[in-house]
Design a protein around this motif. Structure first.
Motif, PDB file in Angstrom:
ATOM      1  N   ARG A 197      38.187  44.605  34.846  1.00 51.95           N
ATOM      2  CA  ARG A 197      39.282  45.131  36.395  1.00 51.95           C
ATOM      3  C   ARG A 197      40.592  44.796  35.320  1.00 51.95           C
ATOM      4  N   ASN A 254      40.820  49.349  40.519  1.00 51.90           N
ATOM      5  CA  ASN A 254      40.285  49.958  41.544  1.00 51.90           C
ATOM      6  C   ASN A 254      39.071  50.348  39.834  1.00 51.90           C
ATOM      7  N   ASN A 262      52.165  44.863  42.139  1.00 55.17           N
ATOM      8  CA  ASN A 262      52.108  42.844  42.226  1.00 55.17           C
ATOM      9  C   ASN A 262      51.577  43.140  40.770  1.00 55.17           C
ATOM     10  N   THR A 301      50.959  40.382  35.568  1.00 50.33           N
ATOM     11  CA  THR A 301      49.846  39.865  34.982  1.00 50.33           C
ATOM     12  C   THR A 301      48.581  40.645  34.080  1.00 50.33           C
ATOM     13  N   THR A 330      55.026  40.104  51.594  1.00 43.17           N
ATOM     14  CA  THR A 330      53.556  40.531  51.178  1.00 43.17           C
ATOM     15  C   THR A 330      53.244  40.556  50.185  1.00 43.17           C
ATOM     16  N   GLU A 331      53.958  40.618  49.107  1.00 41.98           N
ATOM     17  CA  GLU A 331      53.795  40.454  47.811  1.00 41.98           C
ATOM     18  C   GLU A 331      53.231  39.578  46.605  1.00 41.98           C
ATOM     19  N   SER A 332      51.997  39.359  46.568  1.00 44.72           N
ATOM     20  CA  SER A 332      52.100  37.754  45.920  1.00 44.72           C
ATOM     21  C   SER A 332      52.221  38.210  44.532  1.00 44.72           C
ATOM     22  N   ALA A 333      52.239  38.509  43.899  1.00 42.32           N
ATOM     23  CA  ALA A 333      53.882  38.548  42.427  1.00 42.32           C
ATOM     24  C   ALA A 333      54.162  37.820  42.330  1.00 42.32           C
ATOM     25  N   LEU A 351      56.000  34.115  41.850  1.00 38.28           N
ATOM     26  CA  LEU A 351      57.493  33.887  41.153  1.00 38.28           C
ATOM     27  C   LEU A 351      58.550  33.188  41.094  1.00 38.28           C
ATOM     28  N   ASP A 386      44.559  37.485  40.184  1.00 41.38           N
ATOM     29  CA  ASP A 386      44.516  36.844  38.679  1.00 41.38           C
ATOM     30  C   ASP A 386      45.793  35.620  38.065  1.00 41.38           C
ATOM     31  N   ASP A 387      45.995  35.086  39.308  1.00 40.91           N
ATOM     32  CA  ASP A 387      47.379  34.501  38.838  1.00 40.91           C
ATOM     33  C   ASP A 387      46.846  32.598  39.461  1.00 40.91           C
ATOM     34  N   VAL A 436      47.040  31.276  36.340  1.00 41.26           N
ATOM     35  CA  VAL A 436      48.517  31.077  35.210  1.00 41.26           C
ATOM     36  C   VAL A 436      48.906  29.778  35.876  1.00 41.26           C
ATOM     37  N   PHE A 494      36.798  41.541  43.641  1.00 42.95           N
ATOM     38  CA  PHE A 494      38.000  41.712  43.966  1.00 42.95           C
ATOM     39  C   PHE A 494      38.585  39.966  44.471  1.00 42.95           C
ATOM     40  N   ASP A 546      48.068  46.486  55.397  1.00 41.99           N
ATOM     41  CA  ASP A 546      48.743  45.687  54.188  1.00 41.99           C
ATOM     42  C   ASP A 546      49.508  43.826  54.050  1.00 41.99           C
ATOM     43  N   GLU A 584      42.997  41.277  48.126  1.00 39.48           N
ATOM     44  CA  GLU A 584      43.260  42.403  47.349  1.00 39.48           C
ATOM     45  C   GLU A 584      43.389  43.665  48.625  1.00 39.48           C
ATOM     46  N   ARG A 605      43.730  47.735  47.229  1.00 37.08           N
ATOM     47  CA  ARG A 605      42.394  47.712  46.244  1.00 37.08           C
ATOM     48  C   ARG A 605      41.041  47.854  46.373  1.00 37.08           C
TER      49      ARG A 605
END
Lengths: 316, 562
Positions: free
Chosen positions: A74, A99, A273, A277, B156-159, B163, B179-180, B183, B234, B288, B296, B299
């Motif tokens: 993904r 997705n 988001n 990444t 609401t945005e994980s990014a 940050l 995904d973070d 990091v 996910f 959301d 997610e 997604r």
């Protein structure tokens, strides 16, 4: 260019006789002389080509989830065999989305939606706005006042905000978003049309038509409208760019195209988001929007230069 | 002349009359004679009801709650309740001052926005849409907080959360995106703390709307969703596909048969048998908002949409909703279609998962199933997990058979903090306690969570983002240990049961002050429970007025018939 040279070689009297075609030729010539317009046309041409042959160009179905079909991760970054990606891995030149779908195929199919959005909303706005403007300009008086004040009210709202309000009432969805963008762009065309009808109304040939007793409808549709569409065409070409941007913005906000539709704005919105990444997921749809809007803007500028008689006089 | 004279005469009479009238009005009362205040006689409040008066299917817990003296409250139950302390420690049952409850009963806006409690932090300001500021409470009875100021922000945005953490503008964040994880772990200035998966994400169907009224359709959906695939793609590490609704780490959570294996062929056959060989069209509703059970949201919604189409030919439209509206509509059973919701444990007991969702009074999956809730009522009265097991086997198997929803995953999640924050933790119940954290000596601790609280009056909220904010200000009689699930005394020093666990006597802590300066005593406890439990009370005023937790865990008194 050879045609032009031939024309110069012809006797002066002959050229005068063929004057109407010469205007059209002058326009095409003017359009092609402008390099930015040519670039815009080439870009637009390739975009239309992409949209028509999307089934052939896209290697995957845009809504096909690749789990169980291929060994892909993904949000995997682009894998291009020519640039050193191992040949045993499946090629995805724009990478994989959140997705697990092929991003390139989605971007390619997205061109269909963007072109459809651009042409349909502007077509809708031109037909409604043009008619309203023409009636206002031709009839004058109370109906002019009424129509144009309504248009002023519409213009008083920021376009995107009004579109959001309309979608909020109608409910999210691609068709409703198109309708909303179409409605908010009506006043621009109404104004442009009214202005050119007002000037055309005073022309001698209109006076002549009135004198021989032509009906007002006939005068408007046969004599005035055909001679007033030029500014609308220019405005429309530039308006397509705006409409595509606004549709992308609505989709980004989740009010336009609904998943899994591969629309560029919604592709940007769903992966916002992952800017850091997985930057390819926002880069490619963003680039596609940028190039499309640029194409229409370049072409629109070129059209304006070529069609506007005042600019042409200055140049020749 | 005579006219003038008669006028003067008239005027004179009027003046005399005025003087007489003035003399007749009573003189101002003499200043009150200072008296010594009478010796404090404590008049204990009480809340009493008839156990038989509860509506059928209600949790029907309390027979009476009585303030027997200033610092003793006796809870008399209609039946034995081994989970009493676990429930009592839940922050929804935090204690409010009696006077404040009476004063705000007619002013719901103030009640929702500026609560008064006994906790280590007191509310300073709530800038709607932006942040909430708390300041430390000088008269706090326990260990004072390390940071003087606590600020709650949300995105609401994980990014965006990651940050802000990287930029050092916040000290801790909730739920970094999967995904973070790498990091954050690779950054020497940050620390990642994983939260145990004490939650469940489920795909719900409301059985009052066709075609979900057909059990075959629901079973087809249960078979036709590849839950392992969703978890694999996910969810972060530490997550698992749900074998039961309740996570297995909770006693009796995994009693009974495991959930169905993915079998699209059998699913299509069931759907055809139900009369939908070509599938049908419906919607998938969600909010959301990222929660520990669902990292997610959008997604996963698209993935479920794709799976429904591919495996069952069900054409589902995705409908995102505003958080508050989504919770209100879904829990009332008003959503015609699938909806994606989850549950994080409030207290680590199987009743918190099963009784809340499948109890007789909960309409969120449509008409409740007696096959499930009858077993639950019996199981809830038995303290020994081994003895209660047969009832939970029965309940879990009935859930599997009737499919009110499809349990998808128990999601692992995490919090992340700046490396110099000491005492940082990720609470299994998602009730991180910031008074125990020290932001590297700075006097302000900034926390960024996923969403804005819906209100700060948590007695009538279920949203975890709201509860966490309340938990910094409010305290119940018992509470959970910081970062854990054990019960520890808070406003009570002890609560002791009688032999059959049906009468609990709580001794209250003395010398505790509320944020408004008033003293804490037994009447505050009775008033708080009257406010939450007694639907006929004037104090029973909240945000949604559903009082979900009071109703599901204890049972409302004088509940109006529907």
């Amino acid at each position: 260019m050879s045609a032009v040279r031939t024309q110069e070689a012809l006797p002066a009297t002959w050229v005068e006789e063929r004057a109407p075609r010469s205007t059209r030729r002058q326009f095409v010539e003017g359009l092609f002389r402008k390099r930015s317009a040519v670039v815009g046309m080439v870009m637009l041409g390739s975009l239309i080509f992409l949209a028509i042959f999307a089934d052939v160009i896209a290697p995957y179905d845009p809504i096909q989830v690749l789990i169980g079909i291929e060994e892909v991760a993904r949000r995997a970054p682009p894998c291009i065999h020519l640039l050193g990606c191992p040949a045993d891995q499946p090629q995805h030149i724009f990478g994989i989305d959140g997705n697990v779908r092929d991003l390139f195929s989605r971007v390619v199919y997205g061109s269909r939606f963007s072109l459809f959005i651009g042409f349909s909303t502007v077509g809708f706005a031109i037909i409604i706005g043009g008619l309203l403007g023409a009636v206002a300009g031709f009839a004058g008086g109370r109906s002019d006042n009424l129509i144009m004040r309504v248009m002023d009210v519409l213009l008083a709202f920021p376009a995107l905000l009004l579109a959001i309000a309309i979608v909020a009432v109608l409910g999210p969805g691609l068709i409703n978003a198109l309708l909303a963008i179409g409605i908010v762009s009506i006043p621009v065309y109404a104004r442009v049309m009214r202005a050119s009808v007002l000037s055309a109304k005073e022309m001698d040939y209109v006076q002549a038509a009135t004198a021989v007793g032509a009906s007002p409808t006939r005068i408007l549709f046969v004599h005035i409208l055909p001679n007033s569409v030029t500014p609308i065409i220019v405005q429309g070409t530039l308006g397509i760019a705006t409409a595509i941007l606004e549709a992308a913005a609505l989709s980004f906000l989740g009010l336009g195209a609904q998943p899994p539709t591969p629309e560029w704005g919604s592709m940007l919105g769903t992966e916002r988001n992952q800017v850091f990444t997985a930057p390819h997921l926002v880069f490619f749809p963003g680039l596609a929007i940028m190039l499309t809007v640029l194409a229409f803007n370049l072409l629109g500028d070129g059209l304006r230069d070529a069609l506007d008689p005042r600019l042409r006089i200055v140049r020749t | 002349m005579s006219q003038l004279r008669s006028r003067i005469f008239l005027l004179g009479i009027l003046v005399v009359l005025a003087v007489i009238l003035g003399a007749c009005t009573p003189a101002p009362p003499p200043p009150p004679v200072p008296t010594t205040p009478p010796p404090p006689t404590f008049e204990g409040l009480s809340l009493t009801t008839d156990c038989a008066a509860y509506p059928e299917g209600s949790a029907a817990t309390f027979q009476s709650i009585e303030a027997v003296d200033q610092f003793t409250v006796v809870f008399t139950l209609c039946r034995s309740d081994p989970a009493f302390l676990s429930k009592m420690a839940f922050s929804v049952f935090s204690i409010y001052p009696q006077e404040w409850l009476e004063a705000t009963a007619a002013n719901p806006a103030e009640r929702l926005e500026s609560p008064v409690g006994t906790g280590p932090y007191t509310l300073d300001a709530w800038n709607r849409g932006e942040s909430i500021t708390f300041t430390s409470f000088a008269d706090y009875w326990g260990t004072p907080p390390n940071a003087d100021t606590l600020i709650f922000r949300w995105s609401t945005e994980s990014a965006a959360r990651v940050l802000e953490l990287q930029a050092g503008t916040v000290d801790g964040i909730d739920n970094p995106g999967p995904d973070d994880f790498a990091v954050i772990e690779g950054d020497p200035n940050l620390q990642l703390i994983e939260r145990p998966a004490l939650n469940v994400f489920y795909l719900a169907m409301t059985n009052t709307f066709p075609p979900f009224d057909n059990v075959l359709v629901r079973q087809a959906v249960a078979l036709g969703i590849d839950r392992q695939r969703i978890v694999d793609i996910f969810y972060p590490r530490g997550s698992e596909a749900a074998s039961h609704f309740t996570p297995c780490s909770i006693a009796n959570g995994c009693a009974g048969d495991s959930w169905y294996d993915f079998d699209p062929e059998a699913a299509r056959a069931l759907l055809a048998e139900a009369g939908f060989p070509d599938g049908f069209a419906t919607s998938i509703f969600y909010r959301d908002v990222v929660r520990g059970y669902l990292p997610e949201v959008a997604r996963v919604a698209e993935e479920i949409q794709a799976q429904l189409l591919a495996n069952l030919n069900i054409d589902a439209e995705i409908v995102p909703m505003e958080s508050g509206a989504f919770i209100a509509e879904s829990t009332a059973g008003n959503l015609n279609g699938f909806y994606m919701l989850g549950w994080g444990a409030d207290y680590p007991h199987v009743t918190n998962f099963l009784d809340f969702h499948f109890g007789a009074a909960n309409p969120q999956f449509g008409t409740p199933h007696p096959e499930i809730f009858e077993a639950l009522v019996q199981g809830a009265q038995i303290a020994d997990p081994a003895e209660a097991e047969p009832f939970y086997v029965q309940a879990n198997n009935a859930i599997r058979e009737l499919v009110p929803m499809v349990p998808v995953a128990h999601g692992g999640s995490a919090t992340a903090f700046r490396a110099d924050v000491t005492g940082a933790h990720a609470a299994p119940l998602s009730n991180e306690y910031f008074a125990a954290m020290d932001p590297g000596g700075r006097d302000t601790f900034v926390w960024m969570q996923n969403a804005e609280p819906i209100s700060l009056f948590c007695a009538d909220e279920t949203d975890g983002e709201s509860l966490r904010a309340c938990e910094q200000m409010m305290e119940p009689l018992y509470t959970y240990e910081v970062g854990g699930v054990e019960n520890v005394p808070a406003l009570a020093t002890s609560c002791d049961p009688n032999e059959d666990l049906s009468v609990w006597t709580c001794t209250l802590r003395q010398g505790v002050k509320f944020h408004d300066g008033s003293d804490f005593d037994a009447n505050d406890v009775v008033a708080t429970f009257t406010m939450g439990l007694d639907a006929a009370s004037a104090l029973h005023v909240g945000n949604t007025n559903a009082w979900e937790y009071y109703d599901y865990l204890w049972g409302l008194i004088n509940k109006p018939a529907e």
